[in-house]
Enzyme design. Structure first.
Site, PDB file in Angstrom:
ATOM      1  NE  ARG A  30       1.440 -22.263   9.491  1.00  0.00           N
ATOM      2  CZ  ARG A  30       1.163 -20.997   9.215  1.00  0.00           C
ATOM      3  NH1 ARG A  30       2.120 -20.090   9.328  1.00  0.00           N
ATOM      4  NH2 ARG A  30      -0.032 -20.654   8.834  1.00  0.00           N
TER       5      ARG A  30
ATOM      6  N   GLY B 161       6.520   1.002   4.458  1.00  0.00           N
ATOM      7  CA  GLY B 161       5.709  -0.202   4.377  1.00  0.00           C
ATOM      8  C   GLY B 161       4.238   0.136   4.515  1.00  0.00           C
TER       9      GLY B 161
HETATM   10  C1  LIG Z   1       1.038 -16.762   1.108  1.00  0.00           C
HETATM   11  C2  LIG Z   1       0.995 -16.307   2.515  1.00  0.00           C
HETATM   12  C3  LIG Z   1      -0.090 -16.604   3.321  1.00  0.00           C
HETATM   13  C4  LIG Z   1      -0.159 -16.177   4.633  1.00  0.00           C
HETATM   14  N1  LIG Z   1      -1.251 -16.497   5.387  1.00  0.00           N
HETATM   15  C5  LIG Z   1      -1.333 -16.034   6.656  1.00  0.00           C
HETATM   16  C6  LIG Z   1      -2.477 -16.318   7.450  1.00  0.00           C
HETATM   17  O1  LIG Z   1      -3.404 -16.999   7.001  1.00  0.00           O
HETATM   18  N2  LIG Z   1      -2.523 -15.826   8.708  1.00  0.00           N
HETATM   19  C7  LIG Z   1      -1.527 -15.057   9.218  1.00  0.00           C
HETATM   20  O2  LIG Z   1      -1.651 -14.615  10.347  1.00  0.00           O
HETATM   21  N3  LIG Z   1      -0.415 -14.779   8.497  1.00  0.00           N
HETATM   22  C8  LIG Z   1      -0.299 -15.262   7.231  1.00  0.00           C
HETATM   23  N4  LIG Z   1       0.817 -14.981   6.492  1.00  0.00           N
HETATM   24  C9  LIG Z   1       1.850 -14.123   7.066  1.00  0.00           C
HETATM   25  C10 LIG Z   1       1.418 -12.687   6.974  1.00  0.00           C
HETATM   26  O3  LIG Z   1       0.689 -12.477   5.799  1.00  0.00           O
HETATM   27  C11 LIG Z   1       2.586 -11.736   6.931  1.00  0.00           C
HETATM   28  O4  LIG Z   1       3.490 -12.075   7.918  1.00  0.00           O
HETATM   29  C12 LIG Z   1       2.129 -10.323   7.222  1.00  0.00           C
HETATM   30  O5  LIG Z   1       1.093  -9.973   6.344  1.00  0.00           O
HETATM   31  C13 LIG Z   1       3.264  -9.334   7.075  1.00  0.00           C
HETATM   32  O6  LIG Z   1       2.700  -8.028   7.086  1.00  0.00           O
HETATM   33  P1  LIG Z   1       3.672  -6.802   7.134  1.00  0.00           P
HETATM   34  O7  LIG Z   1       2.831  -5.580   7.147  1.00  0.00           O
HETATM   35  O8  LIG Z   1       4.624  -6.976   8.228  1.00  0.00           O
HETATM   36  O9  LIG Z   1       4.529  -6.885   5.798  1.00  0.00           O
HETATM   37  P2  LIG Z   1       4.034  -6.855   4.296  1.00  0.00           P
HETATM   38  O10 LIG Z   1       2.560  -7.041   4.208  1.00  0.00           O
HETATM   39  O11 LIG Z   1       4.908  -7.786   3.535  1.00  0.00           O
HETATM   40  O12 LIG Z   1       4.305  -5.384   3.803  1.00  0.00           O
HETATM   41  C14 LIG Z   1       5.605  -4.976   3.515  1.00  0.00           C
HETATM   42  C15 LIG Z   1       5.492  -3.561   3.038  1.00  0.00           C
HETATM   43  O13 LIG Z   1       6.767  -2.964   3.055  1.00  0.00           O
HETATM   44  C16 LIG Z   1       7.044  -2.391   1.810  1.00  0.00           C
HETATM   45  N5  LIG Z   1       8.469  -2.519   1.583  1.00  0.00           N
HETATM   46  C17 LIG Z   1       9.224  -3.630   1.711  1.00  0.00           C
HETATM   47  N6  LIG Z   1      10.502  -3.328   1.461  1.00  0.00           N
HETATM   48  C18 LIG Z   1      10.552  -2.009   1.175  1.00  0.00           C
HETATM   49  C19 LIG Z   1      11.597  -1.114   0.831  1.00  0.00           C
HETATM   50  N7  LIG Z   1      12.862  -1.528   0.752  1.00  0.00           N
HETATM   51  N8  LIG Z   1      11.263   0.166   0.579  1.00  0.00           N
HETATM   52  C20 LIG Z   1       9.985   0.594   0.666  1.00  0.00           C
HETATM   53  N9  LIG Z   1       8.980  -0.197   1.008  1.00  0.00           N
HETATM   54  C21 LIG Z   1       9.265  -1.491   1.252  1.00  0.00           C
HETATM   55  C22 LIG Z   1       6.215  -3.144   0.816  1.00  0.00           C
HETATM   56  O14 LIG Z   1       5.944  -2.316  -0.282  1.00  0.00           O
HETATM   57  C23 LIG Z   1       4.976  -3.431   1.627  1.00  0.00           C
HETATM   58  O15 LIG Z   1       4.109  -2.323   1.554  1.00  0.00           O
HETATM   59  C24 LIG Z   1       0.900 -15.419   5.169  1.00  0.00           C
HETATM   60  C25 LIG Z   1       1.994 -15.110   4.378  1.00  0.00           C
HETATM   61  C26 LIG Z   1       2.069 -15.556   3.069  1.00  0.00           C
HETATM   62  C27 LIG Z   1       3.287 -15.246   2.257  1.00  0.00           C
END
Ligand SMILES: Cc1cc2nc3c(=O)[nH]c(=O)nc-3n(C[C@H](O)[C@H](O)[C@H](O)COP(=O)(O)OP(=O)(O)OC[C@H]3O[C@@H](n4cnc5c(N)ncnc54)[C@H](O)[C@@H]3O)c2cc1C
Ligand code: HEM
Ligand code: HEM
Ligand code: SF4
Ligand code: F3S
Ligand code: FES
Lengths: 222, 637, 258
Positions: B330, B40
């Protein structure tokens, strides 16, 4: 010197040299164009000016040398950049529709080549003489007379000059703006001005030059 | 399996410092001898990989997109919380902690949440130093806005693209480490399984999405930052590629899954327009700061919104929750929207929508100010709906947006499989049963920049068996399993497309495991999902081969996992016969229809352990104690 | 609405590709362009033909995954939008639509409409960052930054790395992408220490990757879904010139650029 080498090697470096040499050339054509207008001041004036220039002796040769160097460098760079930019897209698009690029920008290349051709012909015309009607009796010191004989009744030549000046105008209409952009002369308050400046300058130069062959051709100049 | 949260002793304010002190440290010279696999490259993954690289570990980072910069964090709009109290409006670490626990409806771990609030402060400093262009006041200092469910202005933002700017910050740090040679990046690479040997995570199996080659990667620890699983509903605000595969595979290899049924339905999304709809678009809820939510008073009122007089409008949020009004949390805002639509007062063609009206705000502040604040969101809305929100009120409807559930982790962010760490949205997280706006970005970066790099060091310092040899029987076993699965998917050659199954699953999940859930519905879903799954494996059509860039194959693998995971979600939702946060059980509500928690029976984290195919997963409980934030019914009236 | 699609199909990076014709019937004007392609693909799969590979993820114009040359225009007819934000209402019923991948030596085609934009990541690796390791940052408000400076930095920082600038540039130049990053970081006080080193290294890398040079056509700005201005290019030119003339040799162009 290492830095100069890598500067020249880089696309931006080339482009900046392009701009600088371009600027020199612009400087020359502007002054040359003004000088040419002396034709309208009646016989003598232009010759005096030419004589004066030759009078300066060394200075003139230095200027000529610099000008030649600039022109050569400008052309070499133009060729190198053009080459590089063509290989950067080996596979063409089946369909590509330019959105905003100006005719000026798109004609830099062939326009430039036309200018090159013009300059060669032009030097043989007024400086060395072979293509001048008075040849072999050609004397480049009698500039005013040369201009008259060169264009009076010779519509082909006039046309060629006018076309070449059109190319020059186009070249400058993008070139001068591009030049400023390339050397990073940009500021929110300036940016509008840059294009207008380029277009104005291009128009003045092209018309200023073209005025002479046309006027002479029409027999308005004695 | 016993769930040891490993929460440090002592007063909550000192727990994290104590943990950092008690953690064993890895000798600097030895760091480069340790390999850490980070799956990720979102806020969590990228920040973790970069920071581990800076510390000197050997890191391998994976993502399925063509560049780490495209992780779904990029889409976050509204902002990120931090207890800076720059606005001098009475904010503090303790208040952020309190708000988050309360907002999570008392289903999160106090110690984790407190740590999160503490670290929030450092995050902003770090991001600004990286060049994140947060909004500023004319004086040159940082601007803040108040965001869903908070009464203080503690949200930092960069126009409507906060997630983008934060991720690009983390991404640039990551790229810097890649250039430095401490991190090796594997884009377009999907994790398909976890390698566990003698009870420890020792590697992963990945598929190169360009060549289709399947191969193992080994390390001393594995970190999952693979995001949320909202796409189990097919339609969600998540990117198309978001999946549960990584975490679900880990679950099948022994990692307990925490609170899978806790999903967040976001109140302000653009309504569905047709059945070709491929995803839903979120309108940042910051819009609710200036927009007023309403529906017509009488049902089936088909007049154009502007021609409905004030007297005949029902500003239901302001009516029901006077103190919070349009800023109600929400889950509450979403459910209220569902209620009015169920009453037949919904707007738009299919009656699935409510108005978000800016007329007052524009009258009060002028169009320019509104454009300043929400310009790009309004544009986005107009582009999609062809309606101009400066003139007509927006139409919005709730959509699945975030999943609080995820792999269970202890205070060290380690799952029940030693050596397997889980960060960001992928873990069951600090948000309990409902996440407050702008706190997921905070959590992702807290985990990645500041928590994991410490806690993983402790694990590594206590000695690891080191990477296994590729020939190890267990390694070959996992590899074979992955190959076999790919072969099967390609072998079915049935009649239906992958998407058609995904849509079908999504509808079942939305109908029975969505905004409101009940016993009968969940049982229906539990009966239906296995049938869909059965047909999938009998009748799906995946063309092409395994050894090539094959997008249908990628999708098929993800949907196959959703088809198993959906069942786990419903099972969790069924077992939790209380309403809390985003989880609303119709059987458990107050006379006024508010969620009714049952703390005596359900004040615990439900951690499900895989028990083999066809067998019911085993439920383990981590009891939750609330020493600092007294249990109380959440009231936003 | 009914449409005819001319789509570039190419089985693998080495395989020869060609334009294929497809009929897309009964599409809705409210569909997004990619949803239209989804529906076409569903049909292809049902007929047992390989679906068209194209890149996409967020489908809301922010991740930069999508990117198609539509009727000879990068990201299609609507300016300031990424392909995924384009809706079919921008096309007339019965239209014939040409769909091609980005074309540039530095962006090899992987399959159909999918290209490899890894070169962009390597340009960032060369210097598109502020070198501050986690943990040693001063308080966020320690250095005030004028609002208009931050706003201009933000304008440039919005780049989504889609590659449309390269695709639209007659020279396949990556100047807008590179200049956007250099401008974002170069405007901020935090970005000053590495400013000239950054300019040198990013440009060197850009050249090594085989992009063309900028001759100020201005097509990139028009194609950019985030409407990033070519003024950023002038700025990078200036920084590069300064860097070459005054910057200390230690600010090496890094022949490896990385
Ligand atoms: C439209 C939207 C708006 C949002 N707005 C806000 C906000 O204003 N404020 C806030 O705090 N939160 C917000 N959120 C929530 C927040 O953006 C996410 O919860 C957070 O960014 C998740 O980050 P992460 O690094 O955990 O996962 P992600 O950013 O989803 O990253 C996942 C990573 O894992 C990799 N990956 C996934 N599966 C696999 C696999 N099987 N094999 C290899 N790689 C894989 C992907 O390539 C990616 O790089 C929002 C979410 C959305 C959808
Ligand atoms: C003699 C043959 C010439 C050729 C082949 C030629 C070619 C070109 C080309 C291809 C460019 C575009 C380069 C770029 O933008 O990167 C260019 C730019 C320019 N040329 Fe010429 N040119 C010629 C003569 C001239 C002359 C006679 C003048 C002056 C009157 C001139 C002035 C300029 C200027 C000002 C630019 C702009 C440089 C920039 O974009 O930064 N050129 N020329
Ligand atoms: C219709 C327009 C023009 C006319 C009538 C004209 C006329 C002349 C004449 C009479 C001379 C000889 C002067 C002398 O020997 O003392 C001359 C020289 C020259 N002209 Fe032009 N010219 C024109 C346009 C141009 C243009 C557009 C260029 C370049 C882009 C150009 C470049 C030169 C050069 C390089 C020389 C040689 C100068 C020298 O001897 O040092 N001319 N021109
Ligand atoms: S500059 Fe614009 S067009 Fe180029 S990559 Fe960035 S967003 Fe895309
Ligand atoms: S189109 Fe190309 S030439 Fe320069 S201004 Fe843009 S990069
Ligand atoms: S799909 Fe993300 S920008 Fe188009």
């Amino acid at each position: 010197m290492q830095w100069l080498l890598s500067f020249y090697r880089s696309t931006i470096g080339k482009k900046i040299l392009m701009a600088v040499t371009g600027l020199l050339l612009v400087g020359f054509v502007v002054s040359h164009m003004l000088a040419n207008l002396l034709v309208f001041q009646g016989p003598g004036k232009l010759d005096e000016y030419a004589a004066f220039l030759r009078g300066t002796g060394g200075a003139l040769w230095v200027a000529r040398g610099g000008l030649l160097a600039a022109a050569v460098l400008h052309v070499v760079l133009a060729l190198q950049l053009t080459r590089l930019n063509q290989v950067s897209r080996p596979a063409r698009y089946a369909r590509r529709v330019p959105q905003v690029s100006t005719l000026g920008s798109r004609s830099m290349r062939w326009g430039g080549v036309l200018l090159l051709a013009f300059i060669v012909y032009h030097l043989l015309h007024f400086t060395f003489g072979p293509t001048h009607p008075s040849y072999p009796a050609f004397d480049h010191a009698t500039v005013h007379a040369n201009v008259l004989t060169a264009f009076t009744g010779r519509w082909g030549v006039v046309a060629f000059y006018v076309v070449a000046m059109g190319a020059l105008g186009l070249h400058l209409s993008h070139g001068v703006w591009s030049m400023l952009q390339t050397v990073g002369v940009n500021h929110p308050n300036l940016n509008q001005g840059r294009r207008r400046l380029a277009q104005a300058l291009a128009a003045v130069v092209a018309l200023g030059f073209a005025a002479v062959p046309i006027a002479v051709g029409l027999g308005w100049v004695r | 399996m016993e769930l040891n949260a490993r929460i440090p002793s002592g007063p909550i304010e000192q727990k994290w410092d104590r943990a950092k002190f008690e953690n064993k440290l890895v000798n600097p010279a030895n760091k480069r001898k340790h390999t850490v696999l980070v799956v990720g490259s979102g806020l969590a993954g990228a920040s973790a990989a970069a920071t581990l690289g800076e510390l000197g570990y050997r890191v391998e980072c994976f993502c399925f997109q063509d560049s780490p910069r495209r992780a779904h964090s990029i889409a976050a709009q509204g902002g990120i919380n931090a207890a800076k109290n720059y606005q001098n409006d009475g904010d503090s670490i303790y208040r952020l902690f309190y708000d988050t626990v309360k907002g999570g409806d008392f289903r999160s771990r106090e110690a984790n949440v407190y740590r999160l609030a503490q670290i929030s402060v450092e995050i902003i400093d770090q991001c600004v130093a990286q060049g994140v262009p947060f909004a500023r006041e004319y004086g040159g200092l940082l601007a803040n806005r108040s965001f869903g469910g908070a009464q203080v202005s503690r949200t930092f933002y960069a126009r409507g693209q906060t997630g983008q700017q934060l991720l690009l910050g983390a991404y640039s740090a990551l790229e810097r480490q890649i250039a430095a040679g401490t991190v090796r990046m594997f884009p377009r690479t999907e994790m398909l399984d976890l390698i566990v040997i003698d009870g420890r995570a020792r590697g992963i199996v990945v598929r190169d999405l360009v060549t289709g080659r399947i191969e193992p990667h080994f390390g001393d620890a594995v970190v999952l930052g693979t995001g949320g699983y909202s796409n189990v509903f097919y339609l969600s605000t998540n990117a198309k590629g978001c999946n549960v595969t990584a975490t679900y595979r880990a679950y099948k290899r022994g990692a307990a899954f925490g609170n899978p049924c806790f999903t967040q339905i976001h109140p302000t999304c653009i309504p569905v327009s047709g059945d070709y709809q491929s995803k839903l678009t979120l309108m940042s809820e910051s819009l609710r700061n200036d927009g007023r939510v309403w529906v017509p008073k009488q049902k089936g009122d088909t007049r154009r919104p502007r021609s409905i007089p004030e007297a005949e409008r029902d500003y239901y949020l302001e009516r029901k929750y006077p103190s919070f009004g349009n800023l109600a949390p929400r889950d509450i805002a979403s459910r209220s929207a569902k209620e009015v639509c169920d009453e037949g007062r919904g707007v738009g063609e299919n009656g699935l929508g409510v108005y978000l009206d800016f007329a007052d705000a524009i009258g009060r502040l002028g169009e320019q100010v509104i454009r300043e604040r929400y310009g790009n969101l309004f544009e986005m809305y107009q582009r999609i709906t062809d309606e101009d929100p400066y003139r007509v009120p927006m139409r919005i409807f709730p959509a699945v947006h975030y999943t609080m559930g995820g792999l269970w982790v202890d205070y060290h962010l380690m799952s029940t499989v030693p050596g397997l760490f889980v960060i960001g949205e992928a873990n069951f997280s600090d948000h309990g049963a409902n996440r407050l706006g702008a706190s997921a970005l905070m959590q992702g970066l807290a985990d990645g920049y500041f928590v994991l790099p410490h806690t993983i060091g402790d694990y590594l310092a206590r000695g690891t068996p080191g990477p296994p040899d590729a020939g190890h029987a267990d390694v070959r076993g996992v590899l074979e399993a992955v190959h076999e699965r790919t072969r099967r998917l390609l072998a079915v050659q049935g009649a239906r497309t992958v998407d058609s199954f995904h849509r079908e699953l999504g509808r079942v999940m939305w109908d029975h495991c969505g905004m409101a859930r009940n016993d009968a519905g969940l049982r229906k879903a539990l009966a239906r999902i296995p049938e869909i799954r059965e047909e999938f494996w009998r009748n799906v059509r995946v063309l092409g081969e395994g050894e090539e860039l094959n997008q249908s194959l990628e999708k098929a693998g993800r949907v196959a996992d959703f088809l198993e995971f959906g069942e786990l979600m419903c099972r969790d939702a069924l077992h939790r016969r209380e309403s809390c946060g985003g989880h609303f059980r119709e059987e458990s509500q107050t006379p006024e229809g508010e969620a009714l928690r049952d703390d005596d029976q359900y004040a615990y984290v439900a951690a499900w352990a895989y028990a083999g195919d066809g067998r019911e997963p085993v439920l383990h409980k981590e009891p939750l104690a609330f020493e600092y934030v007294p249990l109380a019914t959440r009231s936003y009236k | 609405m009914n449409l005819t699609l001319l789509v570039w199909r190419q089985a693998s990076p080495s395989a020869a590709g060609r334009m294929e014709r497809y009929e897309a019937k009964g599409m809705s004007p409210d569909m997004s362009f990619l949803e239209m392609l989804d529906v076409v693909n569903e049909g292809l799969i049902e007929r047992g033909e390989t679906p068209i590979a194209f890149e996409h993820d967020c489908r809301e114009g922010i991740c930069g995954s999508c990117g198609l040359m539509i009727d000879g225009v990068a990201h299609g007819p609507m300016s300031g939008t990424a392909t995924c934000q384009l809706h079919m209402r921008s096309f007339r019923d019965g239209a014939t639509i040409t769909i091609e991948p980005w074309r540039a030596r530095a962006f090899p085609v992987l399959r159909d409409l999918v290209v490899d934009r890894g070169a962009f990541d390597r340009i960032i690796q060369a210097g598109g960052y502020i070198g501050v390791a986690t943990g040693n940052a001063p308080d966020a408000n320690a250095i005030p930054i004028a609002k208009d400076v931050v706003d201009r930095a933000m304008d440039a920082a919005q780049c989504i790395g889609c590659g449309a600038c390269v695709a639209a540039c007659p020279n396949a130049s990556a100047m807008l992408f590179t200049a956007a990053k250099a401008t974002h970081l170069g405007l901020l006080p935090q970005g000053q220490t590495e400013r000239y080193r950054r300019a040198l290294r990013m440009v060197t890398r850009m050249d090594i990757e085989g992009f063309g040079g900028c001759t100020n056509f201005g097509e990139c700005q028009e194609a950019c879904p985030k409407e990033i201005s070519v003024d950023t290019i002038a700025r990078l030119n200036r920084d590069y010139l300064k860097a070459s003339l005054v910057a200390s040799p230690s600010a090496d162009g890094g022949a490896d650029g990385g």
